[in-house]
Design a protein around this motif. Structure first.
Motif, PDB file in Angstrom:
ATOM      1  N   VAL A 159     -70.541 -79.365 -41.806  1.00 10.93           N
ATOM      2  CA  VAL A 159     -69.880 -79.878 -40.595  1.00 10.93           C
ATOM      3  C   VAL A 159     -70.894 -80.769 -39.872  1.00 10.93           C
ATOM      4  N   THR A 160     -70.827 -82.051 -40.173  1.00  8.86           N
ATOM      5  CA  THR A 160     -71.862 -82.980 -39.690  1.00  8.86           C
ATOM      6  C   THR A 160     -71.373 -83.910 -38.588  1.00  8.86           C
ATOM      7  N   PHE A 161     -70.096 -83.817 -38.234  1.00 15.17           N
ATOM      8  CA  PHE A 161     -69.524 -84.649 -37.182  1.00 15.17           C
ATOM      9  C   PHE A 161     -69.605 -83.867 -35.874  1.00 15.17           C
ATOM     10  N   LEU A 162     -70.540 -84.243 -35.017  1.00 14.39           N
ATOM     11  CA  LEU A 162     -70.827 -83.501 -33.794  1.00 14.39           C
ATOM     12  C   LEU A 162     -70.302 -84.278 -32.593  1.00 14.39           C
ATOM     13  N   ASP A 163     -69.505 -83.618 -31.755  1.00  8.83           N
ATOM     14  CA  ASP A 163     -68.830 -84.279 -30.645  1.00  8.83           C
ATOM     15  C   ASP A 163     -69.293 -83.712 -29.310  1.00  8.83           C
ATOM     16  N   THR A 164     -69.839 -84.573 -28.467  1.00  8.78           N
ATOM     17  CA  THR A 164     -70.295 -84.139 -27.157  1.00  8.78           C
ATOM     18  C   THR A 164     -69.888 -85.176 -26.113  1.00  8.78           C
ATOM     19  N   ALA A 165     -70.426 -85.050 -24.893  1.00  6.63           N
ATOM     20  CA  ALA A 165     -70.153 -85.993 -23.805  1.00  6.63           C
ATOM     21  C   ALA A 165     -71.195 -85.789 -22.720  1.00  6.63           C
ATOM     22  N   ASP A 166     -71.466 -86.857 -21.959  1.00  4.16           N
ATOM     23  CA  ASP A 166     -72.412 -86.701 -20.856  1.00  4.16           C
ATOM     24  C   ASP A 166     -71.852 -85.763 -19.784  1.00  4.16           C
ATOM     25  N   PHE A 167     -70.525 -85.610 -19.754  1.00  5.26           N
ATOM     26  CA  PHE A 167     -69.876 -84.772 -18.742  1.00  5.26           C
ATOM     27  C   PHE A 167     -70.054 -83.285 -19.023  1.00  5.26           C
ATOM     28  N   TYR A 168     -70.359 -82.917 -20.255  1.00  2.00           N
ATOM     29  CA  TYR A 168     -70.490 -81.505 -20.605  1.00  2.00           C
ATOM     30  C   TYR A 168     -71.813 -80.976 -20.075  1.00  2.00           C
ATOM     31  N   GLY A 169     -71.707 -80.146 -19.068  1.00  2.00           N
ATOM     32  CA  GLY A 169     -72.897 -79.587 -18.417  1.00  2.00           C
ATOM     33  C   GLY A 169     -72.862 -79.755 -16.909  1.00  2.00           C
ATOM     34  N   PRO A 170     -73.001 -80.970 -16.375  1.00  2.00           N
ATOM     35  CA  PRO A 170     -73.142 -82.228 -17.101  1.00  2.00           C
ATOM     36  C   PRO A 170     -74.529 -82.380 -17.744  1.00  2.00           C
ATOM     37  N   VAL A 204     -76.211 -86.458 -39.680  1.00  2.00           N
ATOM     38  CA  VAL A 204     -75.032 -86.213 -38.853  1.00  2.00           C
ATOM     39  C   VAL A 204     -74.378 -87.509 -38.380  1.00  2.00           C
ATOM     40  N   GLN A 205     -73.127 -87.357 -37.968  1.00  2.00           N
ATOM     41  CA  GLN A 205     -72.406 -88.432 -37.297  1.00  2.00           C
ATOM     42  C   GLN A 205     -72.230 -87.968 -35.842  1.00  2.00           C
ATOM     43  N   LEU A 206     -72.883 -88.658 -34.961  1.00  2.00           N
ATOM     44  CA  LEU A 206     -73.003 -88.212 -33.573  1.00  2.00           C
ATOM     45  C   LEU A 206     -72.034 -88.987 -32.678  1.00  2.00           C
ATOM     46  N   ALA A 207     -71.155 -88.237 -32.008  1.00  2.00           N
ATOM     47  CA  ALA A 207     -70.201 -88.851 -31.079  1.00  2.00           C
ATOM     48  C   ALA A 207     -70.457 -88.330 -29.675  1.00  2.00           C
ATOM     49  N   THR A 208     -70.471 -89.228 -28.716  1.00  2.02           N
ATOM     50  CA  THR A 208     -70.547 -88.803 -27.316  1.00  2.02           C
ATOM     51  C   THR A 208     -69.631 -89.705 -26.492  1.00  2.02           C
ATOM     52  N   SER A 222     -77.432 -91.644 -22.187  1.00  2.90           N
ATOM     53  CA  SER A 222     -77.079 -90.754 -23.297  1.00  2.90           C
ATOM     54  C   SER A 222     -78.068 -90.899 -24.447  1.00  2.90           C
ATOM     55  N   LEU A 223     -78.473 -92.116 -24.748  1.00  6.35           N
ATOM     56  CA  LEU A 223     -79.455 -92.339 -25.810  1.00  6.35           C
ATOM     57  C   LEU A 223     -80.750 -91.578 -25.532  1.00  6.35           C
ATOM     58  N   LYS A 224     -81.169 -91.594 -24.279  1.00  2.67           N
ATOM     59  CA  LYS A 224     -82.406 -90.891 -23.910  1.00  2.67           C
ATOM     60  C   LYS A 224     -82.240 -89.381 -24.025  1.00  2.67           C
ATOM     61  N   ARG A 225     -81.135 -88.859 -23.509  1.00  6.67           N
ATOM     62  CA  ARG A 225     -80.924 -87.408 -23.564  1.00  6.67           C
ATOM     63  C   ARG A 225     -80.781 -86.922 -25.004  1.00  6.67           C
ATOM     64  N   ASN A 242     -81.816 -93.454 -31.411  1.00  6.58           N
ATOM     65  CA  ASN A 242     -81.847 -94.905 -31.264  1.00  6.58           C
ATOM     66  C   ASN A 242     -80.459 -95.515 -31.217  1.00  6.58           C
ATOM     67  N   TYR A 243     -79.472 -94.770 -31.693  1.00  6.85           N
ATOM     68  CA  TYR A 243     -78.107 -95.282 -31.692  1.00  6.85           C
ATOM     69  C   TYR A 243     -77.136 -94.105 -31.664  1.00  6.85           C
ATOM     70  N   ILE A 244     -75.913 -94.386 -31.233  1.00  4.17           N
ATOM     71  CA  ILE A 244     -74.822 -93.412 -31.212  1.00  4.17           C
ATOM     72  C   ILE A 244     -73.793 -93.872 -32.235  1.00  4.17           C
ATOM     73  N   ASP A 245     -73.380 -92.979 -33.115  1.00  6.80           N
ATOM     74  CA  ASP A 245     -72.432 -93.368 -34.163  1.00  6.80           C
ATOM     75  C   ASP A 245     -71.077 -93.759 -33.581  1.00  6.80           C
ATOM     76  N   LEU A 246     -70.534 -92.924 -32.702  1.00  5.46           N
ATOM     77  CA  LEU A 246     -69.203 -93.161 -32.143  1.00  5.46           C
ATOM     78  C   LEU A 246     -69.244 -92.911 -30.646  1.00  5.46           C
ATOM     79  N   TYR A 247     -68.968 -93.953 -29.876  1.00  2.37           N
ATOM     80  CA  TYR A 247     -69.070 -93.865 -28.415  1.00  2.37           C
ATOM     81  C   TYR A 247     -67.674 -94.033 -27.826  1.00  2.37           C
TER      82      TYR A 247
END
Length: 339
Positions: A48-59, A78-82, A109-112, A116-121
């Protein structure tokens, strides 16, 4: 354990695991960091390599957690989505989609995430004050700069999806889709398929309902937003119990759990659909992966769909329609804005 194969999400080249991991619940409410990192890494090791998050979670804490979990050469596996676009101001949730905010949110988001890049924004929710073309224009620049690879929308209406896609190809639209949340099927699914856009299904287990049934409300921690959802209010929950009971009976016949059956149903909705169930427990993660082994015939699909049809489900899926696709169109792009 079932094999977690890859799938093409959308028609722009992104490949992801056929099932993802929703990462909101890893930090809401707060949990031991080392245990949640173990869940993330177990998911990756299981395919399970597709990881889905958001800056709002927490936040912010979900992104920070993922940044720590992906250290040590894991990032490229991984494929990183935020997502951007939601923020809390003085206790109120604000939706924002102006270009300056889009860029600032992406940089943060890149810093947190320490990548260097986000797969799916994704745009988390559509800012109804800003023409979608304006928001998309900035996202297109971020793609050109290599900061993001692919663009997504969440809870957007068909008209917004089409307008956005005309500016820059949309790779995926993320929507709530489960046995008892089917409002996207009439307009949004056909629109996505017409344009070659992948569909990411969040809350495929009905926000926990198809795991525990009506008892799920007893597990909601203090402050859990699900406590406000009309569908979970006592008068509606009692009437919705029969949905869980029917699905449970069918799951027993199939030799799987109720949650596995509900998840398998989402998987069977099409090769372009990727559900992202969330969990903070390794055992639940394993159970979700096992749902990939549950096969459903057309007759079984029809049977289970009848249980969760709109006339059998009571209460809205959200407290307010403001944050759903039903109220997500944006103003037209005027000639003044074009110039």
């Amino acid at each position: 354990m079932a094999e977690v194969r890859k799938m093409k999400l959308g028609s722009q080249g992104l490949e992801v695991s056929i099932q993802g991991l929703g990462c909101a619940g890893l930090v809401r409410p707060p949990k031991p960091e080392n245990e949640m990192i173990a869940v993330i890494r177990h998911a990756i090791n299981s395919g399970v390599t597709f990881l889905d998050t958001a800056d709002f979670y927490g936040p912010f804490t979900s992104e920070i957690l993922l940044g720590k979990a992906l250290k040590g050469g894991i990032r490229e596996k991984v494929q990183l989505a935020t997502k951007f676009g939601l923020k809390s101001v003085d206790g109120k949730i604000i939706v924002q989609g102006d270009p300056a905010y889009v860029r600032a949110a992406c940089e943060a988001s890149l810093k947190r995430l320490n990548v260097n890049y986000i797969d799916l924004y994704y745009q988390h929710r559509v800012d109804t004050r800003v023409p979608i073309e304006v928001t998309m224009g900035e996202l297109k620049k971020l793609v050109e700069e290599g900061k993001i690879k692919y663009v997504g929308l969440s809870e957007a209406c068909a008209a917004t999806i089409k307008r956005a896609h005309a500016v820059h190809p949309i790779t995926a639209v993320q929507m709530e889709w489960s046995l008892w949340t089917r409002d996207l099927e009439e307009q949004l699914v056909p629109t996505c398929r017409e344009l070659g856009i992948g569909i990411v299904a969040y809350s495929p287990l009905g926000r926990g309902f198809f795991s525990l049934g009506p008892k799920v409300v007893e597990s909601f921690p203090e402050g859990d937003y699900r406590k406000t959802i009309p569908r979970f209010q006592p008068e509606n929950l009692e009437r919705n119990t029969h949905v869980f009971e029917r699905v449970s009976e069918m799951a027993a016949r199939k030799g799987c759990t109720t949650s596995q059956l509900a998840l398998a149903w989402v998987h069977h909705r099409g090769e372009d659909v990727c559900p992202i169930p969330g969990t903070s427990k390794i055992n639940n993660l394993n159970q979700n992966i096992a749902a990939l082994s549950v096969k459903l015939t057309p007759d079984e699909m029809a049977e289970i769909e009848s249980y969760g049809s709109a006339d059998n489900v009571f209460g809205d899926r959200l407290l307010t329609k403001t944050y759903s696709w039903l109220d997500s169109d944006t103003p037209p792009l005027s000639s003044l804005q074009i110039s």
